[in-house]
Design an enzyme around this catalytic site. Structure first.
Site, PDB file in Angstrom:
ATOM      1  N   TYR A  56       0.865  -1.182   0.000  1.00 44.76           N
ATOM      2  CA  TYR A  56       0.000   0.000   0.000  1.00 44.76           C
ATOM      3  C   TYR A  56       0.896   1.224   0.000  1.00 44.76           C
ATOM      4  O   TYR A  56       1.851   1.310   0.771  1.00 44.76           O
ATOM      5  CB  TYR A  56      -0.870  -0.018   1.255  1.00 44.76           C
ATOM      6  CG  TYR A  56      -1.747   1.195   1.461  1.00 44.76           C
ATOM      7  CD1 TYR A  56      -2.922   1.362   0.724  1.00 44.76           C
ATOM      8  CD2 TYR A  56      -1.424   2.157   2.421  1.00 44.76           C
ATOM      9  CE1 TYR A  56      -3.738   2.467   0.934  1.00 44.76           C
ATOM     10  CE2 TYR A  56      -2.240   3.259   2.628  1.00 44.76           C
ATOM     11  CZ  TYR A  56      -3.389   3.406   1.883  1.00 44.76           C
ATOM     12  OH  TYR A  56      -4.203   4.495   2.102  1.00 44.76           O
ATOM     13  N   ASP A  69       9.324   2.669  -1.006  1.00 45.04           N
ATOM     14  CA  ASP A  69       8.361   3.395  -0.186  1.00 45.04           C
ATOM     15  C   ASP A  69       8.704   3.106   1.270  1.00 45.04           C
ATOM     16  O   ASP A  69       8.365   2.044   1.810  1.00 45.04           O
ATOM     17  CB  ASP A  69       6.939   2.938  -0.523  1.00 45.04           C
ATOM     18  CG  ASP A  69       5.900   3.600   0.376  1.00 45.04           C
ATOM     19  OD1 ASP A  69       6.292   4.269   1.365  1.00 45.04           O
ATOM     20  OD2 ASP A  69       4.704   3.433   0.106  1.00 45.04           O
ATOM     21  N   LYS A 107       5.544  10.039   7.830  1.00 45.20           N
ATOM     22  CA  LYS A 107       5.321   9.629   9.229  1.00 45.20           C
ATOM     23  C   LYS A 107       6.361  10.192  10.197  1.00 45.20           C
ATOM     24  O   LYS A 107       6.208  11.305  10.683  1.00 45.20           O
ATOM     25  CB  LYS A 107       5.214   8.100   9.294  1.00 45.20           C
ATOM     26  CG  LYS A 107       4.009   7.590   8.452  1.00 45.20           C
ATOM     27  CD  LYS A 107       3.620   6.186   8.771  1.00 45.20           C
ATOM     28  CE  LYS A 107       2.617   5.568   7.812  1.00 45.20           C
ATOM     29  NZ  LYS A 107       1.234   5.730   8.171  1.00 45.20           N
TER      30      LYS A 107
END
Ligand code: HOZ
Length: 426
Positions: free
Chosen positions: A142, A237, A265
């Site tokens: 994802y 990623d 994040k």
């Protein structure tokens, strides 16, 4: 008095499904989402005043724990000087310099306001510099909600049965080629059939959105070799794994160097942030220097930069990752022991401060294993733990997050709760 149920009723009247990000809605586990009133260190309190040991950590950013005084002081200092300028500020350069110092191949950084924007921009950049349209991604990985990446996606998309989202034009989705994680032949087959069209391979070098799946030996090396051979870019990623599995992310552990990285994040310390990073020769194809357009009103805003810098101060302290890893290992070992004692099919593993708990006999090797979990049984376990005051991510396809604020006492209390929950689970 406000309760979780009354707040959920209220929210559903004005927010879609009562939430602003699908995974918060407890759809995979049922029941009422907890409305969080405040958080401090390793704990969150809901609007009913119940305290939880938090293993969600805002889905990754809170590696130093909630409301850390050093981060709050930095945010307050920055906020007093203005919230957003729409013009350059020096904190952007400072955070970019820290990232460049940690990742040897990174010479330029572009900040965004979310991980989704970072991966979306990385894809556009890869397409722009190669002049090719196709991208390879992995089933169950994802990368946020950009159209090209919501194809056979993990996280909430997978948990709620829409791994390939409605609303993504078929004409666009046909440029997204899907391979299997930890299955190099599935990638080789795509390159053999479409090599000249493939702009990039985007991968979570440590998969954290189909629960935690570690890369098999040789998998990332194989991707690197295939991309180099076919003139495609390799994009890591590391929105989730960066600054969490190790200070230098998965790429510091595995020794494989991507062409581009996406971060997020932790580098925002709990404020909205994302980043694309890589060598100057690729990055400078981006606007204002090159033809690949990229922009954002709040990108690099001083509050997010300040929170990120302060968080990096904390996690770059000598011994931080050793302590984090050792305590997380104690939790994971205890989970495995408790499951064995109770005769329950459950296991756990971790890498740095990223951990996985599975309704499986051993950690998953790939997407198919993750899918074998008993979702209903996970839901029961999740609610038993929540009743015990332990907040796990509300889905069997999500990883869980450990922070520097979790103490030995928190680990002990969590394991005692696990033993009681496993007894009740049967
Ligand atoms: N990557 C996170 C979940 N795996 C994002 C959290 C969200 O979707 O809200």
């Amino acid at each position: 008095m406000s309760s979780n149920a009354s707040e959920f009723d209220r929210a559903r009247k004005v927010l879609v499904g009562g939430v602003n990000s699908a995974v918060r809605a407890f759809r995979a586990v049922g029941g009422t989402p907890r409305f969080i009133d405040r958080a401090q260190g390793a704990y969150m309190w809901d609007v009913e005043g119940r305290r939880y040991i938090d293993y969600l950590g805002s889905w990754g950013p809170m590696i130093a724990g909630h409301a850390h005084p050093h981060v709050l002081a930095a945010v307050e200092r920055a906020a007093r000087r203005g919230l957003s300028f729409g013009a350059p500020n020096v904190l952007e350069s400072e955070l970019a310099e820290r990232i460049c110092a940690l990742f040897p191949q990174v010479e330029r950084v572009r900040f965004t306001s979310s991980g989704t924007e970072a991966t979306m921009s990385a894809l556009r950049l890869a397409r722009g510099v190669t002049g090719r349209d196709a991208v390879v991604k992995f089933e169950g990985c994802y990368h946020g909600t950009a159209d090209s990446l919501l194809v056979k996606a993990g996280s909430g998309a997978l948990a709620f049965g829409t791994p390939s989202s409605a609303g993504v034009p078929a004409d666009l989705a046909r440029h997204t080629l899907v391979a299997q994680y930890n299955d190099l032949p599935s990638v080789e087959a795509l390159f053999a059939a479409h090599g000249e069209r493939i702009a990039c391979v985007i991968v979570e070098p440590v998969a954290g959105n189909m629960n935690l799946v570690l890369p098999a030996p040789g998998f990332l090396e194989g991707l690197r070799a295939l991309c180099s051979k076919h003139g495609a870019l390799l994009i890591f990623d590391e929105v989730m794994s960066g600054f969490r599995v190790a200070l230098g992310g998965a790429q510091a552990l595995g020794g494989v160097t991507p062409d581009l990285s996406a971060f997020g994040k932790v580098i925002g310390g709990g404020m909205p942030v994302g980043a694309v990073a890589g060598p100057a020769k690729i990055m400078e194809a981006m606007s204002p220097l090159g033809p690949v357009y990229q922009a954002g009103t709040l990108s690099g805003n001083p509050i997010a930069m300040a929170a990120g810098l302060a968080t990096l101060d904390l996690i770059a302290e000598p011994g931080f990752f050793e302590r984090l890893g050792a305590r997380c290992a104690r939790l994971v070992d205890g989970l495995n022991a408790a499951a064995r004692e109770a005769g329950v099919t459950l296991c756990a593993q971790h890498l740095g401060g990223l951990a996985g708990l599975y309704m499986l006999e051993s950690p998953p090797a790939g997407f198919a294993d993750v899918q074998r979990q008993d979702g209903a049984r996970f839901a029961r376990f999740f609610h038993l733990m929540l009743d015990e005051g332990v907040y796990l991510p509300p889905s069997p396809v999500e990883a869980f997050f450990f922070s520097g604020a979790h103490s030995d006492e928190d680990v002990g209390a969590t394991l005692a709760a696990v033993r009681r929950a496993l007894r009740a689970l049967g």
